[in-house]
Write a protein that holds these residues in place. Structure first.
Motif, PDB file in Angstrom:
ATOM      1  N   LEU A  26     -11.773  52.511  55.793  1.00 20.79           N
ATOM      2  CA  LEU A  26     -13.033  52.251  55.246  1.00 20.79           C
ATOM      3  C   LEU A  26     -13.505  52.787  53.836  1.00 20.79           C
ATOM      4  CD1 LEU A  26     -15.262  52.855  58.618  1.00 20.79           C
ATOM      5  CD2 LEU A  26     -14.333  50.744  57.114  1.00 20.79           C
ATOM      6  N   GLU A  27     -12.950  54.238  53.677  1.00 21.12           N
ATOM      7  CA  GLU A  27     -13.237  54.694  52.273  1.00 21.12           C
ATOM      8  C   GLU A  27     -13.048  53.767  50.936  1.00 21.12           C
ATOM      9  OE1 GLU A  27     -12.452  58.711  52.003  1.00 21.12           O
ATOM     10  OE2 GLU A  27     -14.159  59.181  53.152  1.00 21.12           O
ATOM     11  N   HIS A  28     -11.426  53.373  51.420  1.00 17.37           N
ATOM     12  CA  HIS A  28     -10.884  52.617  49.808  1.00 17.37           C
ATOM     13  C   HIS A  28     -10.929  51.192  50.453  1.00 17.37           C
ATOM     14  CE1 HIS A  28      -9.011  56.327  48.689  1.00 17.37           C
ATOM     15  NE2 HIS A  28      -9.332  56.863  49.575  1.00 17.37           N
ATOM     16  N   ASN A  29     -11.991  50.500  50.915  1.00 21.60           N
ATOM     17  CA  ASN A  29     -12.039  48.797  51.085  1.00 21.60           C
ATOM     18  C   ASN A  29     -11.311  48.233  51.898  1.00 21.60           C
ATOM     19  OD1 ASN A  29     -15.154  49.158  50.201  1.00 21.60           O
ATOM     20  ND2 ASN A  29     -14.248  49.324  48.043  1.00 21.60           N
ATOM     21  N   ALA A  30     -10.141  49.235  52.493  1.00 24.24           N
ATOM     22  CA  ALA A  30      -8.930  48.467  53.239  1.00 24.24           C
ATOM     23  C   ALA A  30      -9.289  47.649  53.777  1.00 24.24           C
ATOM     24  CB  ALA A  30      -7.911  49.278  53.446  1.00 24.24           C
ATOM     25  N   VAL A  31      -8.518  45.951  54.017  1.00 27.97           N
ATOM     26  CA  VAL A  31      -8.600  45.085  54.741  1.00 27.97           C
ATOM     27  C   VAL A  31      -7.755  45.499  55.498  1.00 27.97           C
ATOM     28  CG1 VAL A  31      -9.748  43.737  53.703  1.00 27.97           C
ATOM     29  CG2 VAL A  31      -7.570  43.147  53.558  1.00 27.97           C
ATOM     30  N   SER A  32      -6.710  46.034  55.935  1.00 29.49           N
ATOM     31  CA  SER A  32      -4.860  46.744  56.433  1.00 29.49           C
ATOM     32  C   SER A  32      -4.845  47.634  56.003  1.00 29.49           C
ATOM     33  CB  SER A  32      -4.269  45.120  56.381  1.00 29.49           C
ATOM     34  OG  SER A  32      -4.186  44.692  55.253  1.00 29.49           O
ATOM     35  N   PHE A  33      -3.443  47.735  57.744  1.00 29.59           N
ATOM     36  CA  PHE A  33      -2.463  48.861  56.521  1.00 29.59           C
ATOM     37  C   PHE A  33      -1.881  49.399  57.254  1.00 29.59           C
ATOM     38  CE2 PHE A  33      -6.105  50.142  60.168  1.00 29.59           C
ATOM     39  CZ  PHE A  33      -5.240  50.558  60.631  1.00 29.59           C
ATOM     40  N   ILE A  34      -0.396  49.923  56.555  1.00 34.33           N
ATOM     41  CA  ILE A  34       0.595  49.818  57.473  1.00 34.33           C
ATOM     42  C   ILE A  34       0.838  51.579  58.059  1.00 34.33           C
ATOM     43  CG2 ILE A  34       2.875  49.953  57.359  1.00 34.33           C
ATOM     44  CD1 ILE A  34       2.492  47.400  55.572  1.00 34.33           C
ATOM     45  N   LEU A  35       1.360  51.586  58.854  1.00 35.60           N
ATOM     46  CA  LEU A  35       1.911  53.044  59.272  1.00 35.60           C
ATOM     47  C   LEU A  35       3.335  53.945  58.897  1.00 35.60           C
ATOM     48  CD1 LEU A  35       0.435  53.221  62.736  1.00 35.60           C
ATOM     49  CD2 LEU A  35      -1.069  54.523  60.691  1.00 35.60           C
ATOM     50  N   VAL A  36       3.398  54.833  58.543  1.00 32.49           N
ATOM     51  CA  VAL A  36       4.932  55.079  58.267  1.00 32.49           C
ATOM     52  C   VAL A  36       5.640  56.551  58.266  1.00 32.49           C
ATOM     53  CG1 VAL A  36       6.563  55.225  55.979  1.00 32.49           C
ATOM     54  CG2 VAL A  36       4.829  53.850  55.950  1.00 32.49           C
ATOM     55  N   HIS A  37       6.435  56.730  59.002  1.00 32.47           N
ATOM     56  CA  HIS A  37       6.502  57.865  59.582  1.00 32.47           C
ATOM     57  C   HIS A  37       8.128  57.859  59.417  1.00 32.47           C
ATOM     58  CE1 HIS A  37       7.122  57.308  63.977  1.00 32.47           C
ATOM     59  NE2 HIS A  37       7.727  58.278  63.095  1.00 32.47           N
ATOM     60  N   ASN A  38       9.090  59.586  59.303  1.00 38.73           N
ATOM     61  CA  ASN A  38       9.742  59.593  58.911  1.00 38.73           C
ATOM     62  C   ASN A  38      10.924  60.514  60.320  1.00 38.73           C
ATOM     63  OD1 ASN A  38       8.792  61.903  58.414  1.00 38.73           O
ATOM     64  ND2 ASN A  38      10.700  62.945  57.362  1.00 38.73           N
ATOM     65  N   HIS A  39      12.298  60.183  60.356  1.00 37.17           N
ATOM     66  CA  HIS A  39      12.347  61.248  61.527  1.00 37.17           C
ATOM     67  C   HIS A  39      13.905  61.713  60.578  1.00 37.17           C
ATOM     68  CE1 HIS A  39      11.725  58.494  65.305  1.00 37.17           C
ATOM     69  NE2 HIS A  39      10.452  59.436  64.668  1.00 37.17           N
ATOM     70  N   PRO A  40      13.507  62.744  60.568  1.00 36.26           N
ATOM     71  CA  PRO A  40      14.771  63.785  59.927  1.00 36.26           C
ATOM     72  C   PRO A  40      15.681  63.919  60.584  1.00 36.26           C
ATOM     73  CG  PRO A  40      11.959  64.553  60.200  1.00 36.26           C
ATOM     74  CD  PRO A  40      12.364  64.208  60.846  1.00 36.26           C
TER      75      PRO A  40
ATOM     76  N   LEU B  81     -13.142  47.517  64.465  1.00 33.80           N
ATOM     77  CA  LEU B  81     -13.961  47.645  62.802  1.00 33.80           C
ATOM     78  C   LEU B  81     -13.451  46.262  61.685  1.00 33.80           C
ATOM     79  CD1 LEU B  81     -13.150  51.522  61.940  1.00 33.80           C
ATOM     80  CD2 LEU B  81     -15.682  50.296  62.894  1.00 33.80           C
ATOM     81  N   ASP B  82     -12.292  45.294  62.449  1.00 34.27           N
ATOM     82  CA  ASP B  82     -12.248  44.630  61.755  1.00 34.27           C
ATOM     83  C   ASP B  82     -11.289  44.499  60.629  1.00 34.27           C
ATOM     84  OD1 ASP B  82     -13.611  42.091  63.000  1.00 34.27           O
ATOM     85  OD2 ASP B  82     -15.974  42.831  61.910  1.00 34.27           O
ATOM     86  N   LEU B  83     -10.350  45.774  60.987  1.00 33.25           N
ATOM     87  CA  LEU B  83      -8.772  46.064  60.252  1.00 33.25           C
ATOM     88  C   LEU B  83      -7.911  45.597  60.835  1.00 33.25           C
ATOM     89  CD1 LEU B  83     -10.371  49.699  59.120  1.00 33.25           C
ATOM     90  CD2 LEU B  83     -10.296  47.785  57.542  1.00 33.25           C
ATOM     91  N   ASN B  84      -6.530  45.448  60.193  1.00 30.09           N
ATOM     92  CA  ASN B  84      -5.521  45.251  60.480  1.00 30.09           C
ATOM     93  C   ASN B  84      -4.547  46.586  60.768  1.00 30.09           C
ATOM     94  OD1 ASN B  84      -4.339  43.160  61.957  1.00 30.09           O
ATOM     95  ND2 ASN B  84      -3.536  41.999  60.239  1.00 30.09           N
ATOM     96  N   LEU B  85      -4.024  46.331  61.564  1.00 29.39           N
ATOM     97  CA  LEU B  85      -2.854  47.148  61.128  1.00 29.39           C
ATOM     98  C   LEU B  85      -1.348  46.047  61.820  1.00 29.39           C
ATOM     99  CD1 LEU B  85      -0.622  49.905  61.651  1.00 29.39           C
ATOM    100  CD2 LEU B  85      -1.028  49.616  64.031  1.00 29.39           C
ATOM    101  N   LEU B  86      -0.839  45.995  60.144  1.00 28.74           N
ATOM    102  CA  LEU B  86       0.647  44.942  59.659  1.00 28.74           C
ATOM    103  C   LEU B  86       1.522  45.753  60.243  1.00 28.74           C
ATOM    104  CD1 LEU B  86      -0.431  44.049  56.256  1.00 28.74           C
ATOM    105  CD2 LEU B  86      -0.962  42.959  58.264  1.00 28.74           C
ATOM    106  N   ASP B  87       1.749  47.009  60.166  1.00 29.06           N
ATOM    107  CA  ASP B  87       3.285  47.311  60.394  1.00 29.06           C
ATOM    108  C   ASP B  87       2.760  49.180  61.365  1.00 29.06           C
ATOM    109  OD1 ASP B  87       5.315  47.168  61.428  1.00 29.06           O
ATOM    110  OD2 ASP B  87       6.363  46.150  59.647  1.00 29.06           O
ATOM    111  N   HIS B  88       3.920  49.542  62.300  1.00 27.08           N
ATOM    112  CA  HIS B  88       3.894  51.180  61.817  1.00 27.08           C
ATOM    113  C   HIS B  88       6.290  50.742  61.458  1.00 27.08           C
ATOM    114  CE1 HIS B  88       4.442  54.885  64.017  1.00 27.08           C
ATOM    115  NE2 HIS B  88       4.956  55.136  62.687  1.00 27.08           N
ATOM    116  N   VAL B  89       6.341  51.270  60.546  1.00 23.86           N
ATOM    117  CA  VAL B  89       8.152  51.675  59.643  1.00 23.86           C
ATOM    118  C   VAL B  89       8.386  53.219  60.062  1.00 23.86           C
ATOM    119  CG1 VAL B  89       9.494  51.374  57.902  1.00 23.86           C
ATOM    120  CG2 VAL B  89       7.396  49.387  58.292  1.00 23.86           C
ATOM    121  N   ILE B  90       9.487  53.068  61.069  1.00 24.24           N
ATOM    122  CA  ILE B  90       9.588  54.525  60.938  1.00 24.24           C
ATOM    123  C   ILE B  90      10.980  54.525  60.326  1.00 24.24           C
ATOM    124  CG2 ILE B  90      11.215  56.011  62.773  1.00 24.24           C
ATOM    125  CD1 ILE B  90       9.595  54.809  64.641  1.00 24.24           C
ATOM    126  N   LEU B  91      11.496  55.645  59.116  1.00 22.89           N
ATOM    127  CA  LEU B  91      12.275  55.480  58.446  1.00 22.89           C
ATOM    128  C   LEU B  91      13.142  57.625  57.981  1.00 22.89           C
ATOM    129  CD1 LEU B  91      11.678  57.319  55.646  1.00 22.89           C
ATOM    130  CD2 LEU B  91       9.900  55.454  55.028  1.00 22.89           C
TER     131      LEU B  91
END
Length: 244
Positions: free
Chosen positions: A182-196, A220-230
């Motif tokens: 909300l602070e950055h006026n985003a309409v969607s977002f993607i989660l990313v985390h690593n697996h050591p 909140l009318d936001l869209n989670l587009l993906d979750h990427v594990i790398l």
């Protein structure tokens, strides 16, 4: 005769010949001279490393020492860059100064790759997410959880490190994810985390958190587009694998 005797006393002793010393090699084989004559591309990893450490020992040339170090990490430069000062100084012939030189050189290489990472304004595949985030968290020894915030054109407008954890996990604050969106006026977002660990598999907790974030975002009318594990060399996309 007296003058000759004095001359012999003051003369510097001749340096003993040793086949391990690079100075006795042909110019084409000396790493520094070879770089000048043939260019940096002509040198092996061991020869480049030999230039960095400068010298070997009485019983081992700098090139041989470099080959021994590289052999320890299976000739993988990424693995070399992960060695600590303490680990490097366990190699006979590598003191603190040489270890620091190696660490500095590998860190410069990492930063150069980070700067050369493609500036991808628009995300249209999970591969692009990997290319953006791998230089940042792909080689870390601990887990970090990041969020990419996007505008309505799928352009990255903000990258945020949500949390930093241990080897096997990190904390995810759903409220903070949505607050920053909300602070950055985003309409969607993607989660990313690593697996050591290098394992590209979504855990039950990974799936559970993703579902909770997705449901909360909808309110909140936001869209989670993906979750990427790398990992260092690959990635797993929840969308590509149809996990959610």
């Amino acid at each position: 005769m007296a003058i000759d005797y004095i001359y012999l006393l003051n003369a510097k002793p001749m340096e003993p010949y040793t086949p391990f010393s690079i100075k006795y090699w042909a110019d084409d084989d000396k790493p520094r001279e070879k770089l000048v004559l043939k260019g940096k591309e002509a040198l092996s990893d061991a020869e480049l490393l030999a230039i960095i450490i400068g010298s070997g020992s009485r019983n081992e040339s700098a090139v041989a020492l470099s080959k021994r170090i590289l052999g320890h990490v299976q000739n993988n430069l990424n693995s070399l860059g992960k060695l600590s000062l303490k680990q490097l100084t366990t190699f006979k012939g590598i003191g603190e100064a040489k270890a620091i030189a190696i660490i500095a050189a590998t860190e410069l290489g990492r930063r150069r790759r980070l700067e050369e990472a493609p500036v991808l304004e628009k995300i249209n595949s999970s591969r692009i997410v990997f290319e953006i985030m791998q230089p940042i968290i792909g080689e870390l020894p601990h887990e970090e959880f990041w969020v990419l915030y996007l505008n309505n054109s799928n352009q990255v407008i903000y990258k945020s490190q949500l949390s930093k954890g241990g080897i096997t996990g990190t904390v995810v604050d759903i409220r903070l994810i949505l607050k920053m969106a909300l602070e950055h006026n985003a309409v969607s977002f993607i989660l990313v985390h690593n697996h050591p660990s290098g394992k590209l598999k979504a855990s039950d907790s990974d799936i559970e958190v993703t579902q909770k974030v997705k449901l909360a975002a909808r309110q909140l009318d936001l869209n989670l587009l993906d979750h990427v594990i790398l990992t260092e060399k690959g990635y797993l996309s929840f969308v590509d694998e149809q996990i959610f």
